[in-house]
Design a protein around this motif. Structure first.
Motif, PDB file in Angstrom:
ATOM      1  N   VAL A  99      50.986  42.792 -27.882  1.00 45.36           N
ATOM      2  CA  VAL A  99      51.687  44.016 -27.486  1.00 45.36           C
ATOM      3  C   VAL A  99      51.565  45.076 -28.573  1.00 45.36           C
ATOM      4  CG1 VAL A  99      53.922  44.994 -26.872  1.00 45.36           C
ATOM      5  CG2 VAL A  99      53.265  42.745 -25.986  1.00 45.36           C
ATOM      6  N   GLY A 100      51.720  44.677 -29.844  1.00 43.92           N
ATOM      7  CA  GLY A 100      51.611  45.632 -30.934  1.00 43.92           C
ATOM      8  C   GLY A 100      50.229  46.241 -31.050  1.00 43.92           C
ATOM      9  N   SER A 101      49.214  45.460 -30.735  1.00 43.95           N
ATOM     10  CA  SER A 101      47.839  45.957 -30.843  1.00 43.95           C
ATOM     11  C   SER A 101      47.563  47.081 -29.852  1.00 43.95           C
ATOM     12  CB  SER A 101      46.838  44.824 -30.610  1.00 43.95           C
ATOM     13  OG  SER A 101      46.852  43.903 -31.668  1.00 43.95           O
ATOM     14  N   VAL A 102      48.208  47.040 -28.686  1.00 41.93           N
ATOM     15  CA  VAL A 102      47.957  48.072 -27.678  1.00 41.93           C
ATOM     16  C   VAL A 102      48.320  49.444 -28.230  1.00 41.93           C
ATOM     17  CG1 VAL A 102      48.502  48.890 -25.360  1.00 41.93           C
ATOM     18  CG2 VAL A 102      48.351  46.451 -25.796  1.00 41.93           C
ATOM     19  N   ILE A 248      51.195  34.979 -26.848  1.00 41.06           N
ATOM     20  CA  ILE A 248      52.375  34.793 -26.002  1.00 41.06           C
ATOM     21  C   ILE A 248      53.567  34.346 -26.838  1.00 41.06           C
ATOM     22  CG2 ILE A 248      53.338  33.308 -24.188  1.00 41.06           C
ATOM     23  CD1 ILE A 248      50.372  33.353 -23.018  1.00 41.06           C
ATOM     24  N   VAL A 249      53.344  33.377 -27.712  1.00 40.12           N
ATOM     25  CA  VAL A 249      54.422  32.880 -28.581  1.00 40.12           C
ATOM     26  C   VAL A 249      54.924  33.996 -29.492  1.00 40.12           C
ATOM     27  CG1 VAL A 249      55.010  31.258 -30.414  1.00 40.12           C
ATOM     28  CG2 VAL A 249      53.615  30.501 -28.477  1.00 40.12           C
ATOM     29  N   GLU A 250      53.998  34.772 -30.055  1.00 46.15           N
ATOM     30  CA  GLU A 250      54.379  35.880 -30.932  1.00 46.15           C
ATOM     31  C   GLU A 250      55.196  36.923 -30.176  1.00 46.15           C
ATOM     32  OE1 GLU A 250      50.721  37.334 -32.480  1.00 46.15           O
ATOM     33  OE2 GLU A 250      50.297  35.515 -33.644  1.00 46.15           O
ATOM     34  N   ALA A 251      54.767  37.236 -28.945  1.00 53.31           N
ATOM     35  CA  ALA A 251      55.493  38.228 -28.154  1.00 53.31           C
ATOM     36  C   ALA A 251      56.911  37.758 -27.862  1.00 53.31           C
ATOM     37  CB  ALA A 251      54.745  38.502 -26.851  1.00 53.31           C
ATOM     38  N   GLY A 252      57.062  36.480 -27.522  1.00 51.07           N
ATOM     39  CA  GLY A 252      58.392  35.943 -27.280  1.00 51.07           C
ATOM     40  C   GLY A 252      59.262  36.019 -28.520  1.00 51.07           C
ATOM     41  N   ARG A 253      58.701  35.603 -29.668  1.00 51.47           N
ATOM     42  CA  ARG A 253      59.456  35.608 -30.918  1.00 51.47           C
ATOM     43  C   ARG A 253      59.893  37.022 -31.290  1.00 51.47           C
ATOM     44  NH1 ARG A 253      56.274  32.574 -33.645  1.00 51.47           N
ATOM     45  NH2 ARG A 253      54.927  34.220 -34.437  1.00 51.47           N
TER      46      ARG A 253
END
Length: 296
Positions: A99-102, A248-253
């Motif tokens: 998400v941050g990369s976008v 996915i794990v990073e986005a959740g965290r």
């Protein structure tokens, strides 16, 4: 054809090559580049110009499509292409990134005067080769007609999620969808591993759930790849699925959610890759269930 465009495709792995072929088949002028040129070379037989550099691929392009490994790779390759980018061109960013990369890539687009579209896709090798992907897209409505011929060539439908590509709404949806794909694939592999360990014929399990709410086509498809030793060529490779699982794990965290199943899936995929299955289909996560290679 009235909507014939010049499209620069950066990245010709499993998905990028198939998308380049679909674009050429639709009548667009396609220039493709890949870090390993040999992987792109066969596209010449489909009428695609194989470029030597990213800059050559995007020179004069109406639309640039990126399908690389991750956000860092996209940024690095677009920097290499920068000198040849045409201000006002559209950038269809289809790599699955965090998400941050976008937001970072959207900033890169603004810096080069490009119209940015966040546009990851749902589907694997076969729908990609048939031009039947589902495109998840976000971008400004007034510029959508400029990219519609490209999206229509690679996909059977486009699901619009927002007006601002930099907000990452399409990528967020892609990560949610991939969390389900990875979870189901991991569960399919564990079912087969447990059946083998308990001396249960997998077909007995399939028969037991047939026609009920637990039955699903995806289970049969992924299980068949393992049972029939058809893990290569990959539809969706272990190493790519491992990268997506980490995202996915990073986005959740980052958003305060613990994703225990996704975290376990990421670990299984990484273990399968470490054991030499990285370029096989993600169903090869099955092998992570064993300390030693399973006996056929």
């Amino acid at each position: 054809m009235t909507d014939r465009l010049t499209v620069g495709v950066l990245g010709t792995g499993i998905m990028g090559a198939a998308m380049a072929r679909s674009l050429a088949r639709a009548g667009h002028a396609v220039r493709a580049w890949n870090r390993t040129r040999d992987k792109a070379a066969p596209l010449a037989e489909d009428g695609v110009h194989v470029a030597e550099t990213p800059a050559e691929a995007v020179s004069g392009a109406d639309v640039v499509l990126t399908m690389l490994h991750d956000g860092a790779a996209v940024a690095e390759v677009m920097d290499r292409a920068a000198a040849a980018l045409r201000p006002g061109a559209a950038w269809v960013q289809s790599t699955t990134v965090g998400v941050g990369s976008v937001e970072e890539l959207a900033g890169l687009a603004r810096g080069h005067g490009l119209v940015f579209f966040d546009a990851p896709v749902l589907g694997t090798r076969q729908p990609a080769e048939a031009g039947r992907l589902t495109v998840l897209a976000a971008g400004p409505g007034e510029h959508r007609p400029a990219v519609a011929p490209v999206l229509d060539a690679v996909g059977s439908r486009t699901v619009w999620t927002g007006e601002d590509g930099g907000a990452g709404s399409a990528t967020r949806l892609k990560l949610v969808a991939n969390s389900w794909v990875i979870a189901v694939t991991g569960a399919a592999g564990e079912v087969l591993a447990l059946a083998q360990a308990l001396d249960v014929d997998p077909q007995d399990f399939f028969d037991a759930i047939a026609g009920g709410p637990l039955d699903m086509g995806y289970l049969h498809a992924k299980a068949a790849l393992v049972l029939e030793d058809r893990l290569s060529p990959a539809d969706f490779a272990v190493e790519t699925a491992a990268k997506d699982a980490r995202l996915i794990v990073e986005a959740g965290r980052e958003h305060g959610v613990r994703l225990d199943v996704a975290a376990a899936g990421a670990e299984r995929l990484a273990r399968a890759a470490a054991r030499g299955h990285g370029r096989e289909d993600m169903a090869a996560a099955y092998f992570a269930s064993f300390d030693e290679p399973p006996v056929p």
